[in-house]
Enzyme design. Structure first.
Site, short mmCIF file in Angstrom:
data_model
loop_
_atom_site.label_atom_id
_atom_site.label_comp_id
_atom_site.label_asym_id
_atom_site.label_seq_id
_atom_site.Cartn_x
_atom_site.Cartn_y
_atom_site.Cartn_z
CB CYS A 64 -0.95 0.02 1.61
SG CYS A 64 -0.30 -0.33 2.87
CG HIS A 348 -4.17 0.84 4.85
ND1 HIS A 348 -3.75 0.28 3.94
CD2 HIS A 348 -5.31 1.47 4.11
CE1 HIS A 348 -4.39 0.01 2.75
NE2 HIS A 348 -5.28 0.78 2.68
C1 NAG Z 1 -9.28 0.87 2.33
O1 NAG Z 1 -9.52 -0.78 1.87
C2 NAG Z 1 -9.91 -2.38 2.71
C3 NAG Z 1 -10.14 -3.27 2.19
O2 NAG Z 1 -9.34 -3.23 1.24
C4 NAG Z 1 -10.67 -1.75 4.04
O3 NAG Z 1 -10.64 -2.69 4.83
C5 NAG Z 1 -10.13 0.07 4.73
O4 NAG Z 1 -11.67 0.05 5.80
C6 NAG Z 1 -10.65 0.77 3.56
N1 NAG Z 1 -10.06 2.41 4.27
C7 NAG Z 1 -10.93 3.70 4.21
C8 NAG Z 1 -10.27 4.30 4.75
O5 NAG Z 1 -11.22 2.91 3.32
#
Ligand code: NAG
Ligand code: NAG
Ligand code: ZN
Length: 394
Positions: A64, A348
């Site tokens: 990521c 992330h």
């Molecule tokens: C980003 O994507 C992941 C799954 O791929 C998800 O779990 C996560 O909540 C997402 N983050 C946001 C901030 O949308």
């Protein structure tokens, strides 16, 4: 081409090369090749059909950090178009070595900007392999830092497309002191020396010059050193409250720092270490300003992360106050943000990037529109600003 646009081109070319109008002694051949390069880009630009760019990147195992940074770079138009038009094939100095990383990076961008790419997802595996080949430090599947990745990536891309011979030793010969009349001249000399060695589209876009001025408290002597930077890594003010402004971070970065005898460099006039003050300012502004909000603090045993909310302007960030005296407003507009959420080691990375339709949120393979009001958060980590070129600089 009309005379006006040619003149504007020359002016921006001169600005690109960091030459001031009073010292336009760039050689005809450099001028010519650079102009041809610009013309080629300008010509080809109209030829490449672009998709929406609203295409995600597959997470191929803790990537990521890579995906978020690539999306930000993919929205850096000066870099994207340079890649997609393959201009770098003519530009680089060494035609013997294949620009392996540049090719792989360009292939990812081609996927992201494919005309029929909507709803598609691009797999960055090949590019990631090429990157790890170039920077073995990034091998292994542990979580990596996006800022570190960005620095390595730009550095390696630059090496492949450097317009100068790579093996030339740095010329650090100091100008004889009496030859330097003014600070601006000294800065220009240093900048040109750097360009003799490192000159590429990456430099055109991302490089600026920092000035560090040292003031001796004993003899009042001022001395300056100049360094090239490709991003500003800003400290976050440590104080109570859950909110600071980007201006406070910049103020802290550029604030006068007291150095005691032990920590100060040698004063040129006193010929010994003296109590001094040091201050950092921006001598030359880059076209693309990358700001790293230094959320991570290293202590002896651990790394801690600050989640303080840093409010930043989306348009008209003025860096003039941190530039040379009387430089006037120097305005930047935000076009991409890289976010880090979660803990130090299990975080992330995501990105928000701007296009004509507004802002888009890139979370690996998913892409969603996002209102501008949601850009500011305690997770903003790297900010990408573009110099507002509508203001003609002198
Ligand atoms: C980003 O994507 C992941 C799954 O791929 C998800 O779990 C996560 O909540 C997402 N983050 C946001 C901030 O949308
Ligand atoms: C190195 O820099 C000095 C001072 O700018 C200059 O006089 C000299 O010609 C340069 N040498 C080379 C090999 O470029
Ligand atoms: Zn002194």
């Amino acid at each position: 081409m009309t005379e006006n646009s040619c003149e504007a081109l020359c002016r921006s070319l001169v600005a690109n090369n960091g030459l001031q109008s009073e010292s336009t002694d760039i050689s005809q051949s450099v001028l010519y090749t650079s102009l041809m390069g610009l013309l080629l880009v300008a010509d080809k630009k109209t030829e490449i059909p672009l998709g929406s760019g609203q295409v995600g990147l597959r997470n191929v195992g803790n990537t990521c950090f890579l995906n978020a940074v690539v999306q930000c770079l993919s929205h850096t138009h000066g870099l994207r178009d340079y890649c997609l038009t393959k201009s770098y094939l003519q530009d680089r100095h060494s035609s013997k070595q294949e620009p392996v990383l540049m090719n792989a990076f360009t292939q990812v961008l081609s996927g992201l900007w494919d005309v029929e790419g909507r709803d598609a997802v691009v797999n960055p595996s090949r590019f990631y392999s090429a990157f790890k080949e170039a920077v073995p430090y990034f091998s292994g599947y542990s979580q990596q830092d996006a800022q570190e990745f960005l620095r390595f990536l730009l550095d390696r891309l630059h090496t492949e497309i450097n317009r100068r011979p790579t093996k030339r030793p740095p010329n650090n010969t100091q100008e004889p002191k009496h030859k330097i009349f003014r600070l601006a001249e000294q800065a220009t000399v240093m900048w040109k020396k750097n360009l003799e060695r490192d000159d590429s589209r990456i430099v055109d876009l991302f490089s600026g010059q920092l000035r560090s001025s040292l003031h001796c408290s004993i003899c009042s002597h001022y001395s300056n050193t100049f360094d090239v930077f490709c991003d500003l890594s800003l400290p976050l003010p440590k104080r109570g409250g859950d909110r600071v402004s980007l201006k406070e971070c910049l103020d802290l970065f550029s604030q006068e720092e007291k150095l005691d005898e032990e920590n100060a460099p040698m004063c040129e006039r006193c010929c010994r270490r003296t109590e001094s003050t040091k201050r950092l300012t921006i001598q030359r502004f880059p076209k693309v300003l990358v700001i790293h909000l230094n959320r991570f603090t290293m202590s002896r045993y651990s790394i801690s992360k600050s989640t303080v909310r840093v409010s930043f302007p989306i348009t008209n960030l003025d860096l003039g106050p941190y530039g040379p005296v009387d430089c006037g407003p120097v305005l930047y507009n935000l076009y991409a943000v890289c976010y880090h959420s979660g803990m130090v080691n299990m975080g992330h990375y995501t990105a928000c990037c701007r296009d004509e339709d507004g802002w888009w949120y890139y979370n690996d393979s998913s892409v969603q529109q996002v209102p501008e009001t949601q850009l500011q958060s305690g997770q903003a980590y790297v900010l990408f600003y573009q110099l507002d070129s509508s203001i003609m600089r002198k």
